[in-house]
Design a protein around this motif. Structure first.
Motif, PDB file in Angstrom:
ATOM      1  N   UNK A  67      58.005  55.569  37.600  1.00 55.92           N
ATOM      2  CA  UNK A  67      56.690  56.310  38.210  1.00 55.92           C
ATOM      3  C   UNK A  67      56.551  56.781  39.590  1.00 55.92           C
ATOM      4  N   UNK A  68      57.927  57.021  40.191  1.00 57.24           N
ATOM      5  CA  UNK A  68      58.324  57.461  41.613  1.00 57.24           C
ATOM      6  C   UNK A  68      57.509  58.681  41.601  1.00 57.24           C
ATOM      7  N   UNK A  69      56.688  59.070  42.910  1.00 52.65           N
ATOM      8  CA  UNK A  69      56.051  60.179  43.345  1.00 52.65           C
ATOM      9  C   UNK A  69      54.719  60.381  42.526  1.00 52.65           C
ATOM     10  N   UNK A 122      56.853  53.530  46.141  1.00 55.09           N
ATOM     11  CA  UNK A 122      57.397  54.356  45.161  1.00 55.09           C
ATOM     12  C   UNK A 122      56.481  55.457  44.821  1.00 55.09           C
ATOM     13  N   UNK A 123      55.290  54.907  44.237  1.00 54.65           N
ATOM     14  CA  UNK A 123      54.623  55.920  44.058  1.00 54.65           C
ATOM     15  C   UNK A 123      53.724  56.810  45.108  1.00 54.65           C
ATOM     16  N   UNK A 124      53.121  58.015  44.816  1.00 54.61           N
ATOM     17  CA  UNK A 124      52.614  58.756  45.900  1.00 54.61           C
ATOM     18  C   UNK A 124      51.248  58.071  46.332  1.00 54.61           C
ATOM     19  N   UNK A 125      50.490  57.570  45.551  1.00 60.20           N
ATOM     20  CA  UNK A 125      49.271  56.997  45.995  1.00 60.20           C
ATOM     21  C   UNK A 125      49.218  55.885  44.839  1.00 60.20           C
ATOM     22  N   UNK A 126      48.570  54.630  45.170  1.00 56.81           N
ATOM     23  CA  UNK A 126      48.388  53.628  44.452  1.00 56.81           C
ATOM     24  C   UNK A 126      47.013  52.941  44.559  1.00 56.81           C
ATOM     25  N   UNK A 127      46.280  52.879  43.254  1.00 55.98           N
ATOM     26  CA  UNK A 127      44.903  52.324  43.452  1.00 55.98           C
ATOM     27  C   UNK A 127      45.059  50.975  42.378  1.00 55.98           C
ATOM     28  N   UNK A 128      44.531  49.973  42.818  1.00 55.56           N
ATOM     29  CA  UNK A 128      44.427  48.870  41.795  1.00 55.56           C
ATOM     30  C   UNK A 128      42.837  48.327  41.672  1.00 55.56           C
ATOM     31  N   UNK A 178      36.824  54.252  33.366  1.00 47.44           N
ATOM     32  CA  UNK A 178      37.609  54.850  34.280  1.00 47.44           C
ATOM     33  C   UNK A 178      36.958  55.136  35.447  1.00 47.44           C
ATOM     34  N   UNK A 179      37.659  55.135  36.734  1.00 46.08           N
ATOM     35  CA  UNK A 179      37.015  55.114  37.958  1.00 46.08           C
ATOM     36  C   UNK A 179      38.038  56.283  38.672  1.00 46.08           C
ATOM     37  N   UNK A 180      39.036  56.547  38.201  1.00 44.88           N
ATOM     38  CA  UNK A 180      39.984  57.515  38.708  1.00 44.88           C
ATOM     39  C   UNK A 180      40.152  58.827  37.933  1.00 44.88           C
ATOM     40  N   UNK A 181      40.695  59.773  38.404  1.00 44.71           N
ATOM     41  CA  UNK A 181      41.111  60.888  37.625  1.00 44.71           C
ATOM     42  C   UNK A 181      42.641  61.340  38.172  1.00 44.71           C
ATOM     43  N   UNK A 182      43.288  61.947  37.385  1.00 44.19           N
ATOM     44  CA  UNK A 182      44.516  62.622  37.635  1.00 44.19           C
ATOM     45  C   UNK A 182      45.690  61.553  38.190  1.00 44.19           C
ATOM     46  N   UNK A 183      45.505  60.493  37.772  1.00 37.74           N
ATOM     47  CA  UNK A 183      46.458  59.275  37.935  1.00 37.74           C
ATOM     48  C   UNK A 183      47.220  58.630  36.508  1.00 37.74           C
ATOM     49  N   UNK A 184      48.257  58.429  36.743  1.00 35.45           N
ATOM     50  CA  UNK A 184      48.654  57.299  35.726  1.00 35.45           C
ATOM     51  C   UNK A 184      48.045  55.990  35.610  1.00 35.45           C
ATOM     52  N   UNK A 185      47.584  55.719  34.497  1.00 37.22           N
ATOM     53  CA  UNK A 185      47.024  54.601  34.280  1.00 37.22           C
ATOM     54  C   UNK A 185      47.963  53.356  33.620  1.00 37.22           C
ATOM     55  N   UNK A 200      48.791  50.016  51.964  1.00 40.40           N
ATOM     56  CA  UNK A 200      47.646  51.198  52.097  1.00 40.40           C
ATOM     57  C   UNK A 200      47.598  51.381  50.529  1.00 40.40           C
ATOM     58  N   UNK A 201      47.622  50.387  49.623  1.00 43.93           N
ATOM     59  CA  UNK A 201      46.962  50.149  48.353  1.00 43.93           C
ATOM     60  C   UNK A 201      45.308  50.257  48.293  1.00 43.93           C
ATOM     61  N   UNK A 202      44.616  51.003  47.700  1.00 47.31           N
ATOM     62  CA  UNK A 202      43.256  50.985  47.675  1.00 47.31           C
ATOM     63  C   UNK A 202      42.692  50.120  46.548  1.00 47.31           C
ATOM     64  N   UNK A 203      42.016  49.101  46.743  1.00 44.60           N
ATOM     65  CA  UNK A 203      41.590  48.213  45.869  1.00 44.60           C
ATOM     66  C   UNK A 203      40.057  48.196  45.463  1.00 44.60           C
ATOM     67  N   UNK A 204      39.720  48.179  44.410  1.00 42.37           N
ATOM     68  CA  UNK A 204      38.150  48.267  44.097  1.00 42.37           C
ATOM     69  C   UNK A 204      38.003  47.406  42.782  1.00 42.37           C
ATOM     70  N   UNK A 205      36.872  46.695  42.543  1.00 40.42           N
ATOM     71  CA  UNK A 205      36.534  46.141  41.592  1.00 40.42           C
ATOM     72  C   UNK A 205      35.888  47.023  40.308  1.00 40.42           C
ATOM     73  N   UNK A 206      36.446  46.987  39.220  1.00 44.55           N
ATOM     74  CA  UNK A 206      36.120  48.007  38.050  1.00 44.55           C
ATOM     75  C   UNK A 206      36.674  47.323  36.674  1.00 44.55           C
ATOM     76  N   UNK A 207      35.899  47.909  35.704  1.00 44.73           N
ATOM     77  CA  UNK A 207      36.145  47.355  34.349  1.00 44.73           C
ATOM     78  C   UNK A 207      37.358  48.233  33.977  1.00 44.73           C
TER      79      UNK A 207
END
Length: 389
Positions: free
Chosen positions: A94-96, A116-122, A152-159, A141-148
């Motif tokens: 998933x690099x990039x 490795x990833x361009x942007x990471x959300x957890x 979905x709370x993101x778009x245009x990301x690999x899940x 710099x990983x963004x963390x949030x509470x979600x089920x």
């Protein structure tokens, strides 16, 4: 024990760091645990259960994570945590990319993705595990949030998802019983790039029956199959539906590779292919790559006149129709006192058979017991072998 957000706040502080360092010096073995806990309680009072549990979980996690000594865990998080090498392998695919781990738990996958990833959300629905992830990923710099995960709370990301496969300490074998359920994940993220970590023994036909049309990758590490991973069609290699990845041997096979593997009697060596190869149904492909052949078209043992580089094999020194009496006589004649027993295709329990062989000699050999032929022509065969190492 059940941790609270307040427990995590304490464990992440300087006072707990010093206390944990002291508790980590205790053996906490079966024999010493009662005395060790009493000693810790005399110094740390009501905080003792938190400290002892954290130290014990860190020790268990050390086989999976090289820096586990600074991490916070729950028991379930340790059980399901991905081994670092496996997580790194997935992250490298998933690099990039922008990636959202929707079941991030305490953050083991996120560490591999960061950098490795361009942007990471957890995200995770469990606030305690999420608090632990914040501690474990401090400085990143990983963004963390509470979600089920199913909202979905993101778009245009690999899940990326790693559903829970245990309930009350018991494994769940039906992927529809995962948390979140596999069929629900496939429905919610239909049309998006999706990666789902599953149990090694997941039924491939059942997964396909749920509508999954991508690549199933089976990964092994340290001689054991660690997981099956689903890669949606947009992330899969074109023309590939099954892949075996052997991390120790830095080898990959897919069902797009040649599989022209003949069937013939045993040669000099017998090879028991890596579990990822067998589980992914790529035994013939492995044999074709390494110049080996099958002993029987329905059995996963391979044979050849040489061994693939770095692979352990079994050099055939005798072949006989398998009966316990015949095998006992053969091993006694060869002065065998210890034997490794490998079995495929026959109803033999190695642990039950071994004492019945009544071995008394000084040599150590191996026995490969398998079925050759089908129907009325089927017969059980035992190969007495010398392991290559």
């Amino acid at each position: 024990m059940r941790f609270t957000v307040g427990d995590v706040a304490y464990l992440g502080g300087g006072e707990a760091d010093r206390a944990l360092a002291e508790v980590a010096q205790l053996r906490l073995s079966v024999d010493s645990r009662v005395a060790d806990i009493a000693s810790a309680r005399s110094r740390f009072g009501d905080r003792t259960p938190l400290l002892v549990e954290t130290v014990m979980l860190r020790r268990r996690a050390a086989v999976k994570l090289p820096d586990a000594s600074r991490w916070l865990f729950t028991e379930e998080a340790v059980e399901q945590a991905t081994a670092a090498a496996v997580a790194v392998h997935r992250a490298e695919r998933l690099t990039g990319r922008a990636v959202h781990d929707v079941t991030c738990s305490v953050g083991t996958e996120l560490v591999a993705l960061a950098g490795r990833a361009e942007r990471v959300v957890g995200s995770d629905v469990d606030e305690v595990r999420l608090a632990m992830a914040r501690h474990n990923l401090s400085g990143s710099d990983v963004l963390l949030c509470r979600a089920d995960a199913l909202h979905p709370v993101t778009r245009d990301t690999v899940v990326v998802a790693d559903p829970a496969r245990r309930s009350g300490g018991r494994r769940r074998f039906d992927p529809r019983d995962y948390t979140p359920a596999l069929d629900a994940l496939l429905e919610v993220y239909a049309g998006r790039d999706l990666v789902v970590k599953c149990a090694p023994g997941i039924d491939f036909d059942r997964v396909r029956g749920l509508g999954f049309d991508g690549e199933i990758e089976v990964t092994s590490l340290g001689g054991g199959v660690r997981e099956s991973c689903l890669w949606s069609a947009g992330l899969a290699t074109p023309g590939v539906s099954r892949r075996a990845t052997i991390l120790d041997g830095a080898e990959q096979l897919t069902d797009a590779d040649p599989d022209d593997c003949p069937v013939a009697p045993a040669g000099r060596w017998i090879v028991d292919p890596d579990g990822a190869v067998v589980r992914a149904g790529l035994v013939r492909h492995y044999g074709a790559r390494h110049g080996l052949w099958q002993l029987d078209p329905a059995i996963a043992y391979l044979s050849g006149d040489g061994l693939p580089p770095g692979v352990r094999g079994f050099e055939v020194i005798a072949e006989l129709g398998f009966t316990e009496r015949a095998l006992r006589r053969e091993l006694a004649a060869r002065d065998v006192g210890a034997v490794e027993i490998l079995v495929r295709g026959v109803g033999v329990d190695p642990d039950a058979l071994r004492p019945r062989l009544r071995l008394r000699g000084s040599q150590r050999l191996a026995v490969v017991i398998t079925r050759i032929g089908a129907g009325s022509a089927s017969r059980a065969v035992a190969y007495v072998c010398r392991p290559s190492r």
